[in-house]
Write a protein that holds these residues in place. Structure first.
Motif, mmCIF file in Angstrom:
data_model
loop_
_atom_site.group_PDB
_atom_site.id
_atom_site.type_symbol
_atom_site.label_atom_id
_atom_site.label_comp_id
_atom_site.label_asym_id
_atom_site.label_seq_id
_atom_site.Cartn_x
_atom_site.Cartn_y
_atom_site.Cartn_z
ATOM 1 N N SER A 106 34.920 32.094 36.966
ATOM 2 C CA SER A 106 35.400 33.327 37.591
ATOM 3 C C SER A 106 35.997 33.000 38.953
ATOM 4 C CB SER A 106 34.268 34.343 37.757
ATOM 5 O OG SER A 106 34.735 35.508 38.420
ATOM 6 N N ASN A 107 37.141 33.612 39.259
ATOM 7 C CA ASN A 107 37.804 33.385 40.549
ATOM 8 C C ASN A 107 37.468 34.470 41.572
ATOM 9 O OD1 ASN A 107 39.201 31.003 39.769
ATOM 10 N ND2 ASN A 107 40.673 32.266 38.658
ATOM 11 N N THR A 108 36.636 35.437 41.159
ATOM 12 C CA THR A 108 36.241 36.514 42.067
ATOM 13 C C THR A 108 34.737 36.760 41.952
ATOM 14 O OG1 THR A 108 36.592 38.278 40.423
ATOM 15 C CG2 THR A 108 38.479 37.665 41.815
ATOM 16 N N VAL A 109 34.195 37.462 42.937
ATOM 17 C CA VAL A 109 32.792 37.862 42.879
ATOM 18 C C VAL A 109 32.690 39.294 43.403
ATOM 19 C CG1 VAL A 109 32.217 36.986 45.181
ATOM 20 C CG2 VAL A 109 30.426 37.193 43.448
ATOM 21 N N ALA A 110 31.871 40.117 42.735
ATOM 22 C CA ALA A 110 31.708 41.511 43.142
ATOM 23 C C ALA A 110 30.726 41.613 44.307
ATOM 24 C CB ALA A 110 31.222 42.346 41.957
ATOM 25 N N VAL A 111 31.133 42.339 45.336
ATOM 26 C CA VAL A 111 30.277 42.531 46.504
ATOM 27 C C VAL A 111 30.301 43.999 46.926
ATOM 28 C CG1 VAL A 111 30.722 40.186 47.346
ATOM 29 C CG2 VAL A 111 32.123 42.091 48.202
ATOM 30 N N VAL A 112 29.344 44.355 47.771
ATOM 31 C CA VAL A 112 29.309 45.686 48.373
ATOM 32 C C VAL A 112 29.459 45.489 49.872
ATOM 33 C CG1 VAL A 112 27.897 47.711 48.833
ATOM 34 C CG2 VAL A 112 27.872 46.680 46.561
ATOM 35 N N ALA A 113 30.400 46.215 50.469
ATOM 36 C CA ALA A 113 30.638 46.085 51.906
ATOM 37 C C ALA A 113 31.269 47.364 52.428
ATOM 38 C CB ALA A 113 31.549 44.888 52.197
ATOM 39 N N GLU A 114 31.270 47.494 53.749
ATOM 40 C CA GLU A 114 31.900 48.662 54.354
ATOM 41 C C GLU A 114 33.397 48.635 54.068
ATOM 42 O OE1 GLU A 114 32.453 50.587 58.796
ATOM 43 O OE2 GLU A 114 30.716 49.311 58.415
#
Length: 204
Positions: A125-133
Motif C-alpha cells: 500500500s502506498n497510503t495509510v489512513a489517519v485521523v487528524a485535524e
C-alpha cells in the motif's frame, strides 16, 4: 497544510450534457455537502483547482467562496474523478469541514533509506489512513526501510506520525515487504528451464 481560497459558481445544468458544457467552459463540476447542509452543485475553475491539487495533494483543504453566498465554506475533496487520457478533472465531491474538526483521510507514505543488499521492496500500500485535524493534515508520511533484511515487513505502526495525527488502521497493517532479490544466475536458470519445458510441450 494551509487552505487554498477558490471561487465557485452555482451550477444549474445537470446530467452528462450539462457536465460537458461546464468542462468546456473551463470549469469542474462539483458537489459540496456535509454537516447537515443541503448538497450544493457548484463549478470550480479547472486551472486553479488543478494547481492547488498539484501543490497540496489530494487532501488539500479549500476555502470556497460561492457567488451569491454570504461567507466562505471550508471543504476537503472526498472523491475526485479524472480523465486518464486527457488528464483533466471530471467531477469532484467536496466534504464541508469545520476548524478544529478531525477527519479521516488516506495519506501517501514514502519509504526512506535503503534496505539490505540483494533485496526487493514489494509495496502492499502506498497510503495509510489517519485521523487528524482538517486544517493540519500532513501532505505525506515517512517510514524508514534502512538496513532491513529480506523477510522484514513494514507496517502502519512503523510510520512516523506528527503530533495530533493518529492511525485509523491496525498498526500491524502491512505497507511493504522486503523480499530476497533473485540472483541473475538463478533467474537465467529459471528462464532456461521454462524455455526447455515449453519446447518439450511444443514437440509433443
Amino acid at each position: 497544510m494551509s487552505e487554498v481560497k477558490i471561487s465557485a459558481e452555482p451550477r444549474t445544468e445537470f446530467g452528462k450534457g450539462g457536465a460537458r458544457r461546464t468542462r468546456r467552459a473551463g470549469l469542474v463540476p462539483a458537489v459540496l455537502y456535509g454537516h447537515g447542509e443541503k448538497p450544493q452543485h457548484i463549478a470550480l475553475p479547472a486551472r486553479e483547482f488543478a494547481a492547488a491539487i498539484r501543490h497540496g495533494g489530494l487532501n488539500q483543504v479549500f476555502t470556497i467562496d460561492i457567488a451569491g453566498n454570504s461567507g466562505a465554506t471550508l471543504a476537503l475533496p472526498k472523491a475526485i474523478q479524472r480523465d486518464p487520457i486527457k488528464d483533466t478533472y471530471e467531477h469532484v465531491d467536496l466534504l464541508i469541514v469545520k476548524r478544529g474538526e478531525k477527519v479521516q483521510v488516506d495519506i501517501p507514505v514514502t519509504l526512506t533509506g535503503e534496505a539490505a543488499k540483494n533485496t526487493l521492496i514489494v509495496h502492499e500500500s502506498n497510503t495509510v489512513a489517519v485521523v487528524a485535524e482538517a486544517l493540519h493534515l500532513p501532505s505525506e508520511l515517512e517510514v524508514s526501510i534502512d538496513g532491513l533484511e529480506a523477510g522484514a515487513h513494514v507496517t502502519a505502526g512503523d510510520v512516523k506520525l506528527p503530533k495530533g495525527v493518529e492511525l485509523a488502521v491496525d498498526a500491524e497493517t502491512v505497507l511493504a515487504i522486503i523480499n530476497a532479490a533473485q540472483s541473475t544466475t538463478q533467474a537465467e536458470d529459471d528462464a532456461a528451464a521454462a524455455e526447455a519445458e515449453a519446447s518439450g510441450e511444443t514437440a509433443e
